[in-house]
Write a protein that holds these residues in place. Structure first.
Motif, PDB file in Angstrom:
ATOM      1  N   LEU A 187       0.824  -1.213   0.000  1.00  0.00           N
ATOM      2  CA  LEU A 187       0.000   0.000   0.000  1.00  0.00           C
ATOM      3  C   LEU A 187       0.852   1.254   0.000  1.00  0.00           C
ATOM      4  N   ASN A 188       2.007   1.205  -0.667  1.00  0.00           N
ATOM      5  CA  ASN A 188       2.910   2.355  -0.611  1.00  0.00           C
ATOM      6  C   ASN A 188       2.412   3.558  -1.403  1.00  0.00           C
ATOM      7  N   ASP A 189       1.219   3.442  -2.046  1.00  0.00           N
ATOM      8  CA  ASP A 189       0.639   4.615  -2.694  1.00  0.00           C
ATOM      9  C   ASP A 189      -0.227   5.433  -1.739  1.00  0.00           C
ATOM     10  N   ILE A 190      -0.491   4.892  -0.538  1.00  0.00           N
ATOM     11  CA  ILE A 190      -1.235   5.645   0.476  1.00  0.00           C
ATOM     12  C   ILE A 190      -0.265   6.623   1.124  1.00  0.00           C
ATOM     13  N   PRO A 191      -0.551   7.921   1.140  1.00  0.00           N
ATOM     14  CA  PRO A 191       0.422   8.903   1.636  1.00  0.00           C
ATOM     15  C   PRO A 191       0.689   8.762   3.127  1.00  0.00           C
ATOM     16  N   ASN A 192       1.977   8.815   3.499  1.00  0.00           N
ATOM     17  CA  ASN A 192       2.426   8.841   4.891  1.00  0.00           C
ATOM     18  C   ASN A 192       1.856   7.695   5.716  1.00  0.00           C
ATOM     19  N   LEU A 193       1.771   6.531   5.118  1.00  0.00           N
ATOM     20  CA  LEU A 193       1.293   5.349   5.825  1.00  0.00           C
ATOM     21  C   LEU A 193       2.254   5.009   6.965  1.00  0.00           C
ATOM     22  N   THR A 194       1.701   4.733   8.130  1.00  0.00           N
ATOM     23  CA  THR A 194       2.546   4.411   9.280  1.00  0.00           C
ATOM     24  C   THR A 194       3.161   3.032   9.093  1.00  0.00           C
ATOM     25  N   PRO A 195       4.506   2.920   9.082  1.00  0.00           N
ATOM     26  CA  PRO A 195       5.123   1.594   8.973  1.00  0.00           C
ATOM     27  C   PRO A 195       5.006   0.852  10.300  1.00  0.00           C
ATOM     28  N   PRO A 196       4.934  -0.457  10.271  1.00  0.00           N
ATOM     29  CA  PRO A 196       4.820  -1.210  11.529  1.00  0.00           C
ATOM     30  C   PRO A 196       6.034  -1.035  12.421  1.00  0.00           C
ATOM     31  N   TRP A 197       7.166  -0.566  11.881  1.00  0.00           N
ATOM     32  CA  TRP A 197       8.377  -0.379  12.685  1.00  0.00           C
ATOM     33  C   TRP A 197       8.547   1.066  13.171  1.00  0.00           C
ATOM     34  N   ILE A 213      -6.021  -4.588   0.278  1.00  0.00           N
ATOM     35  CA  ILE A 213      -5.189  -5.442  -0.585  1.00  0.00           C
ATOM     36  C   ILE A 213      -6.047  -6.515  -1.245  1.00  0.00           C
ATOM     37  N   GLU A 214      -6.978  -7.122  -0.475  1.00  0.00           N
ATOM     38  CA  GLU A 214      -7.842  -8.163  -1.017  1.00  0.00           C
ATOM     39  C   GLU A 214      -8.792  -7.597  -2.072  1.00  0.00           C
ATOM     40  N   ILE A 215      -9.322  -6.383  -1.843  1.00  0.00           N
ATOM     41  CA  ILE A 215     -10.232  -5.777  -2.819  1.00  0.00           C
ATOM     42  C   ILE A 215      -9.516  -5.558  -4.152  1.00  0.00           C
ATOM     43  N   ARG A 216      -8.275  -5.123  -4.066  1.00  0.00           N
ATOM     44  CA  ARG A 216      -7.535  -4.837  -5.302  1.00  0.00           C
ATOM     45  C   ARG A 216      -7.209  -6.097  -6.099  1.00  0.00           C
ATOM     46  N   ASN A 217      -7.284  -7.248  -5.467  1.00  0.00           N
ATOM     47  CA  ASN A 217      -6.944  -8.490  -6.163  1.00  0.00           C
ATOM     48  C   ASN A 217      -8.175  -9.101  -6.819  1.00  0.00           C
ATOM     49  N   PHE A 218      -8.937  -8.298  -7.578  1.00  0.00           N
ATOM     50  CA  PHE A 218     -10.119  -8.830  -8.264  1.00  0.00           C
ATOM     51  C   PHE A 218      -9.787  -9.113  -9.719  1.00  0.00           C
ATOM     52  N   ASN A 219      -8.758  -9.916  -9.948  1.00  0.00           N
ATOM     53  CA  ASN A 219      -8.259 -10.136 -11.312  1.00  0.00           C
ATOM     54  C   ASN A 219      -8.830 -11.376 -11.980  1.00  0.00           C
ATOM     55  N   ASP A 220      -9.946 -11.917 -11.461  1.00  0.00           N
ATOM     56  CA  ASP A 220     -10.525 -13.095 -12.101  1.00  0.00           C
ATOM     57  C   ASP A 220     -11.133 -12.790 -13.456  1.00  0.00           C
ATOM     58  N   VAL A 221     -11.261 -11.515 -13.786  1.00  0.00           N
ATOM     59  CA  VAL A 221     -11.851 -11.164 -15.080  1.00  0.00           C
ATOM     60  C   VAL A 221     -11.041 -11.744 -16.229  1.00  0.00           C
TER      61      VAL A 221
END
Length: 888
Positions: free
Chosen positions: A672-682, A700-708
């Motif tokens: 999700l590195n396109d989300i601005p200033n995302l807090t890293p787990p570290w 992440i799961e929503i974006r994986n709708f590639n069954d088309v």
């Protein structure tokens, strides 16, 4: 002069005009590789091939008779005939020229037959021509445009028109086309022949000037001429051309100097292209191991009397040795195959033992690499050496066994290409599949000849007797009736001749060879295992998951800040990373260098690595620092203007479950590195809550709708799109694009419904609601089919910028759900702020967690990530920075 087509010089429009859609990829590849296949050959004059009507085969005369009658009915007379039969490419052309009673026109009929008799292709060209005294011409033809037209020739095209239609259209346009020009009066058969040849010669010269037509090579020209000079049947002429190619192959000798030049050139190409994938040390080691391996093959071939032995490297694949010997026995072929890997395995084992005895770890790594590479070559898969051995002893005994073995090898290569994510193995697999029909045909021919007791022998191991070649050629023609090229038939005949002489070894000899093969594989596996155990290492250290080279302890990290230090903007900061082999020199460098740094600088001692940040504007400080460091170490990296720094770190977690959890957290952040200033787990101060972690997982799961892509409707649209693109049918392309967008949207809705059904316990339904009401800009284009031919470049650039801005605005709205750092405001007008943060790839090996990252701030980010691992119980932290050398 005889000419052939040069695919490499055709324009894209000419390729599209001359080839069906299914051939376009192959033809474009030939163009890119500058390969001219065995194309149709044409003469620049019909004079040497003039014949009487009776000299044309009856079958051809029957095809031409209706056209001949139409020409006569339109006032054309005095036909002159030409018959060009090219046995080398199984191509025949019959040309008939007429003069009109008005003396102003030349009519012509040209019938071209190409390919083998069972799959022969026919094309008829009909022309009505007016030739002018200035060398120009006006031609009315029934053919569509295939090639770029000469500026001196004006064409009127009536595709598929009859001769009367062509003649009438030609007469209507002749006055306008002839304005200011004088027509050559065709008042005799001699003038007709001369003018017809001049038109043909002008056509060839124009396209030869463009490089589209190239003169046939001397060998090809001689083959055609010698075949045409042979009296007898068409098969006799065909074999004459084939034997000319066989003799040329036998007489062709390579020079020692030429072989050395080829070897050096291919080594340089291998290394130049290999630098993109391997560092200098590994690349040099690979070249050395491959050279030693192929040298074994080279020496064995020389000992067994091979001629024209050459060694060369193949970028991305490896290396090879080729040579000629048509009398070599099967057991000798096996020894040639053994001569590559076995010496390498023995030398590798000796070097490995030496590295253990004398404590040279680098030599040990080289020895392991040598043994593993040579052991890999012994695997029983074509085209590896082990596959060649299995084929010579077992699978060459029957055509069916041969095909099954090659199919299995191709399947193994495809699996390897998929598993190792390398296209090179896939290319070899496709080549293996493509060769199966011809190898099966050769194997059938060889088996048939052996059953008949046919024996072939070469008096000098490099030539093929005429009678033996003729018998084998006849058998090849029976087994492979679709093959028409003389060059290909010559190669297949030589292959069959060699196979006839290379009889499989006897039962006892085959058993001995197979035992040696098995013992070699087992022996090298034991040797490698012993070395791994003794060196207390394993595949994790040698292959992709090997541990980084340096240790680091959080408590020993040193951090220095200048008296006037303040955080520098990335664009104004210069970062120097210097690696040391041991801790003591690194500590000494830190102690001695920090007092000399400017007041706004900072320095960090991270394990064995010194990291210094300076203002970009302070060039004097930069030069002084680099001069000091170059005297201490060669492993130095300098980055400016926010360039990312490569960094790898690993640690052993208390349990595999904890390691997996950390890997999933890191992977969610990187995805999700396109989300601005995302807090890293570290992050040292902010925690990613369970709700935020669930939200990240949901997006992440929503974006994986590639069954088309698996939808049969989408696949059918894709097929239709290629045809519409070829025909430039903009309306159809727009319909396909819209329909594919609808399919993608439908697939997306199904995904949303699936997540809702699985419920809030697994997914963040708030993210699902937001995404459904505010879909990600451009998501419907992800799998849409858009092959529009009329895109304006300026409009496209503007639309890309607009779409990027929309995605940034969307990401800013959804960002707070996933956890953001306090400075989460997004500057929508700043392109460079679109993606903030670092990215990387986490890897797992049981409880060991490893991550390769690209750092924005080499010191701060490395320390923060290492502390995060330590907080989660990681021990034995190891790291590496991707640094070059001072010479680099």
């Amino acid at each position: 002069m005889l000419y052939k087509l040069n695919f490499a010089r055709l324009s894209l429009g000419e390729i599209r005009n001359n080839c069906p859609a299914w051939q376009l990829p192959v033809v474009l590849l030939l163009k890119l590789l500058h390969i001219t296949p065995g194309a149709e050959v044409i003469p620049d004059s019909w004079a040497p091939y003039r014949v009487e009507w009776e000299g044309i085969p009856e079958e051809v005369r029957s095809k031409l008779a209706p056209y001949l009658q139409q020409m006569l009915e339109c006032g054309f007379s005095d036909p002159v005939f030409a018959w060009f039969s090219n046995p080398v490419a199984t191509m025949q052309i019959c040309s008939i020229a007429f003069r009109h009673h008005s003396r102003a026109h030349i009519g012509s009929i040209s019938l071209t037959l190409s390919g083998p008799p069972k799959a022969r292709k026919e094309s008829v060209e009909l022309n009505v021509t007016a030739a002018y005294t200035d060398g120009s011409a006006f031609i009315t033809t029934n053919l569509k445009k295939k090639f770029v037209e000469a500026p001196t020739v004006k064409y009127q095209r009536l595709v598929d028109a009859s001769i009367p239609e062509l003649y009438q259209a030609h007469c209507r346009e002749l006055r306008a086309a002839s304005a200011g020009k004088k027509i050559i009066p065709v008042d005799s058969p001699e003038t007709l022949e001369k003018t017809d040849d001049e038109i043909m010669r002008a056509y060839c010269e124009f396209h030869a000037g463009r490089g589209v037509l190239v003169p046939c090579e001397e060998q090809e020209r001689k083959a055609i001429e010698s075949a045409l000079a042979v009296s007898g049947t068409d098969e006799d002429k065909k074999f004459a051309a084939v034997y000319q190619e066989i003799e040329h192959a036998a007489k062709n000798k390579s020079s020692i100097l030429g072989g050395i030049v080829i070897l050096i050139a291919t080594v340089l190409a291998f290394m130049a292209l290999g630098t993109k994938e391997l560092n200098a040390k590994v690349l040099l080691l690979t070249v050395g191991v491959l050279f030693f391996h192929e040298a074994g093959h080279f020496i064995a071939m020389k000992l067994f009397g091979y001629r024209n032995v050459r060694m060369f490297f193949i970028p991305f694949f490896g290396a090879a040795v080729t040579g000629k010997n048509y009398n070599v026995a099967g057991w000798k072929k096996c020894l040639v195959s053994f001569a590559g890997p076995l010496p390498g395995i023995v030398l590798g084992f000796v070097l490995g033992i030496s590295s253990i005895m004398f404590g040279w770890p680098e030599l040990g790594k080289a020895a392991l690499f040598m043994m593993i590479l040579n052991a890999f070559n012994l695997l029983p898969i074509m085209p590896l050496d082990g596959g060649q051995i299995m084929h010579a002893t077992i699978f060459s005994r029957h055509p069916i066994m041969d095909v099954v073995f090659r199919l299995t090898a191709a399947a193994a290569l495809f699996c390897g290409a998929f598993y190792f994510q390398t296209k090179a193995l896939g290319f070899v697999g496709f080549a293996m599949l493509a060769s199966i029909p011809s190898t099966f045909g050769v194997a059938k021919a060889v088996r048939s000849l052996r059953k008949r007791g046919f024996k072939a022998d070469s008096p000098d191991a490099c030539t093929v007797p005429f009678n033996a070649a003729k018998v084998i050629h006849g058998e090849i023609r029976t087994a492979l009736p679709s093959v028409s090229s003389s060059k290909t038939l010559a190669q297949l005949t030589l292959s069959a001749f060699e196979s006839l002489n290379a009889k499989p070894p006897g039962i006892l000899a085959s058993l001995a060879i197979l035992c040696l093969h098995a013992a070699s594989l087992v022996g090298v596996l034991i040797a490698v295992a012993v070395m791994f155990i003794v060196q207390n290492g394993g595949l994790f250290r040698i292959l992709a998951l090997r541990e980084p080279a340096h240790d680091v302890r959080i408590s020993e990290i040193l951090d220095w800040r200048g008296a006037e230090y303040s955080p520098l903007a990335e664009s104004a900061k210069l970062t120097v990373v210097a690696d040391f082999k041991k801790r003591a020199p690194a500590q000494l460098a830190f102690q001695e260098i920090t007092p000399t740094l400017p007041k706004r600088a900072s320095a960090t001692l991270f394990g064995d690595t010194l990291i210094v940040a300076l203002p970009t504007s302070d060039q004097d400080a930069r030069e002084a620092l680099l001069t000091n460091l170059k005297a201490r170490t060669k492993a130095i990296l300098v980055s400016t203007g926010g360039e990312l720094t490569g960094f790898t770190i690993s640690g052993k977690l208390p349990t595999p479950a904890i390691a997996k959890e950390l890997s999933e957290q890191a992977d969610a952040f990187f995805s999700l590195n396109d989300i601005p200033n995302l807090t890293p787990p570290w992050h040292p101060d902010l925690l990613v809550s369970e709700e935020q972690a669930k939200a990240r997982k949901t997006l992440i799961e929503i974006r994986n709708f590639n069954d088309v892509a698996k939808d049969s409707r989408w696949q059918e649209l894709q097929k239709t799109a290629f045809e519409a693109s070829r025909l430039h049918d903009e309306r159809e392309l727009k319909r396909i694009y819209e329909e594919s967008k609808n399919l993608t949207t439908e697939n997306f809705k199904n995904k949303i419904a699936q997540l809702r059904e699985e419920g809030d316990a697994k997914w963040d339904l708030g993210v699902v609601d937001f995404y459904e009401k505010n879909p990600e800009p451009g998501f419907e284009d992800r799998y849409s089919i858009n092959l529009s031919q009329n895109e304006d470049e300026a409009e496209t650039e503007s639309s890309v910028k607009k779409a990027a801005k929309q995605r940034r605005e969307w990401a800013a709205k959804i960002g707070p759900r996933f956890g953001q750092t306090p400075d989460s405001a997004v500057k929508l007008e700043a392109e460079e702020d679109r993606f903030a943060g670092i990215w990387g790839t986490p890897l797992l090996n049981g409880p060991t967690f490893k991550c390769a990252l690209s750092l924005k701030s080499a010191s701060d980010d490395a320390i923060t990530f290492a502390k995060w691992l330590e907080r989660n119980g990681a021990a034995n932290l190891k790291y590496e920075f991707e640094v070059g050398t001072a010479e680099d």
